[in-house]
Write an enzyme that holds these catalytic residues in place. Structure first.
Site, PDB file in Angstrom:
ATOM      1  CG  ASN A 194      -1.741   1.234   1.375  1.00  0.00           C
ATOM      2  OD1 ASN A 194      -1.869   1.998   0.425  1.00  0.00           O
ATOM      3  ND2 ASN A 194      -2.330   1.441   2.548  1.00  0.00           N
ATOM      4  CD1 TRP A 195       3.782   1.291  -2.602  1.00  0.00           C
ATOM      5  CD2 TRP A 195       3.964   2.474  -4.493  1.00  0.00           C
ATOM      6  NE1 TRP A 195       4.754   0.696  -3.374  1.00  0.00           N
ATOM      7  CE2 TRP A 195       4.887   1.413  -4.546  1.00  0.00           C
ATOM      8  CE3 TRP A 195       3.896   3.353  -5.584  1.00  0.00           C
ATOM      9  CZ2 TRP A 195       5.729   1.199  -5.632  1.00  0.00           C
ATOM     10  CZ3 TRP A 195       4.734   3.138  -6.672  1.00  0.00           C
ATOM     11  CH2 TRP A 195       5.648   2.078  -6.685  1.00  0.00           C
ATOM     12  CE  LYS A 196       0.187   3.494   4.812  1.00  0.00           C
ATOM     13  NZ  LYS A 196      -0.015   3.638   6.239  1.00  0.00           N
ATOM     14  CG  HIS A 214      -5.981   1.751   5.160  1.00  0.00           C
ATOM     15  ND1 HIS A 214      -5.511   2.683   6.055  1.00  0.00           N
ATOM     16  CD2 HIS A 214      -4.948   0.896   4.938  1.00  0.00           C
ATOM     17  CE1 HIS A 214      -4.246   2.407   6.351  1.00  0.00           C
ATOM     18  NE2 HIS A 214      -3.882   1.319   5.678  1.00  0.00           N
ATOM     19  CD  GLU A 272      -3.068   5.452   6.731  1.00  0.00           C
ATOM     20  OE1 GLU A 272      -3.073   5.555   5.496  1.00  0.00           O
ATOM     21  OE2 GLU A 272      -2.099   4.972   7.366  1.00  0.00           O
ATOM     22  CD  GLU A 293      -3.644  -2.748   7.343  1.00  0.00           C
ATOM     23  OE1 GLU A 293      -2.533  -2.996   6.877  1.00  0.00           O
ATOM     24  OE2 GLU A 293      -4.261  -1.708   7.099  1.00  0.00           O
ATOM     25  N   GLY A 295       2.292   2.071  10.633  1.00  0.00           N
ATOM     26  CA  GLY A 295       3.223   3.180  10.467  1.00  0.00           C
ATOM     27  C   GLY A 295       3.927   3.590  11.744  1.00  0.00           C
ATOM     28  CB  SER A 347       5.180  -1.863  11.717  1.00  0.00           C
ATOM     29  OG  SER A 347       4.698  -0.555  11.950  1.00  0.00           O
ATOM     30  N   GLY A 381       2.718  -1.281   4.224  1.00  0.00           N
ATOM     31  CA  GLY A 381       2.767   0.134   3.853  1.00  0.00           C
ATOM     32  C   GLY A 381       4.195   0.575   3.559  1.00  0.00           C
ATOM     33  N   GLY A 382       4.838   1.174   4.561  1.00  0.00           N
ATOM     34  CA  GLY A 382       6.159   1.781   4.388  1.00  0.00           C
ATOM     35  C   GLY A 382       7.180   0.895   3.685  1.00  0.00           C
TER      36      GLY A 382
END
Ligand code: PEP
Length: 246
Positions: A9-11, A91, A93, A159, A165, A203, A224-225
């Site tokens: 997930n590149w957000k 998600h 967010e 999640e 993150g 993470s 993600g990251g």
């Protein structure tokens, strides 16, 4: 083990130059049991699909509407038209910063399923709920609401919000226990004949991926990251591949 799923997930990250650099570094022997997809911002879906033909592409969200006067929205049909295999729905967010409710998430899930793009439903508790021991209750309520009208074709990503993150990861035992609970809940809601893949997200990185993939109830990861750099995403893909061969 049947299949593992690895979704990046590149957000709100990425650019044409970043896609070019990622694709130049990406070198991973495809494994038919490992489904890899990357979810860039909408406007890079096509570029990523062309740059990484070995990977699937996923969207980070979709509209509940099929078409119409909905400025800024992207429909699930449009995602299918672009060759998108998956769409992330609910998600944390989107729930936290864009006011998405369980009812809206159920509608997005239905929109994706009827268009033919596989939704990845995200569920997970906040830190306060985990500290109060209420994580099962929270996740069960999210599932009941989102899956009330769902078809069986979906993936679920557990999640925990406190792990997204933050560099904090659920322990393999915490992830495995929650996935076990989710599996039972999903089979009672959708019928036990459907094996819904349950991914862990929060993470995940090259160091902790092995232990998570080794858990019997973990069917993959939403990352993600660590999906932004080809080297770290390839290392996670390698861990998944190693676990498939065990
Ligand atoms: C995510 O965005 O879904 C996620 C799990 O992010 P990170 O891996 O950076 O915690």
């Amino acid at each position: 083990m049947t299949n593992l799923y690895l979704i990046g997930n590149w957000k709100q990250h990425g650019s044409r130059a970043a896609i070019q650099a990622f694709s130049e570094q990406w070198s991973f022997d495809p494994n038919p049991q490992l489904r890899i997809a990357i979810a860039p911002p909408f406007l890079y879906l096509q570029a990523l699909r062309e740059a990484l033909p070995d990977c699937h592409v996923a969207a980070q969200d979709c509209s509940v509407h099929a078409q119409g006067a909905h400025t800024g929205e992207v429909s699930a049909d449009m995602l299918v038209d672009l060759g998108c295999q998956y769409v992330i729905v609910g998600h944390s967010e989107r729930r936290q910063y864009h006011g998405e409710t369980d009812a809206l998430i159920a509608e997005k899930l239905a929109a994706a399923q009827s268009a033919g793009v596989t939704p990845i439903l995200c569920v997970g508790e906040q830190q306060a709920a985990r500290e109060a021991g209420k994580q099962d209750e929270v996740v069960r309520a999210q599932l009941r609401s989102a899956l009330a009208t769902s078809q069986p074709n979906l993936l679920i990503a557990y999640e925990p919000v406190w792990a997204i993150g933050t560099g904090l990861t659920a322990t393999p035992a915490q992830a495995n226990d929650m996935h076990d609970m989710i599996r039972q809940e999903v089979s009672s809601l959708l019928g036990s004949s459907h094996a819904t893949p349950i991914l862990y997200g929060g993470s995940v990185n090259a160091e902790n991926a092995d232990a998570l993939f080794a858990c019997p109830h973990v069917d993959g990861a939403l990352v993600g990251g660590a999906s932004l750099e080809a080297a770290s995403f390839m290392a996670i893909a390698q861990s998944a591949s190693n676990n498939l061969s065990h």
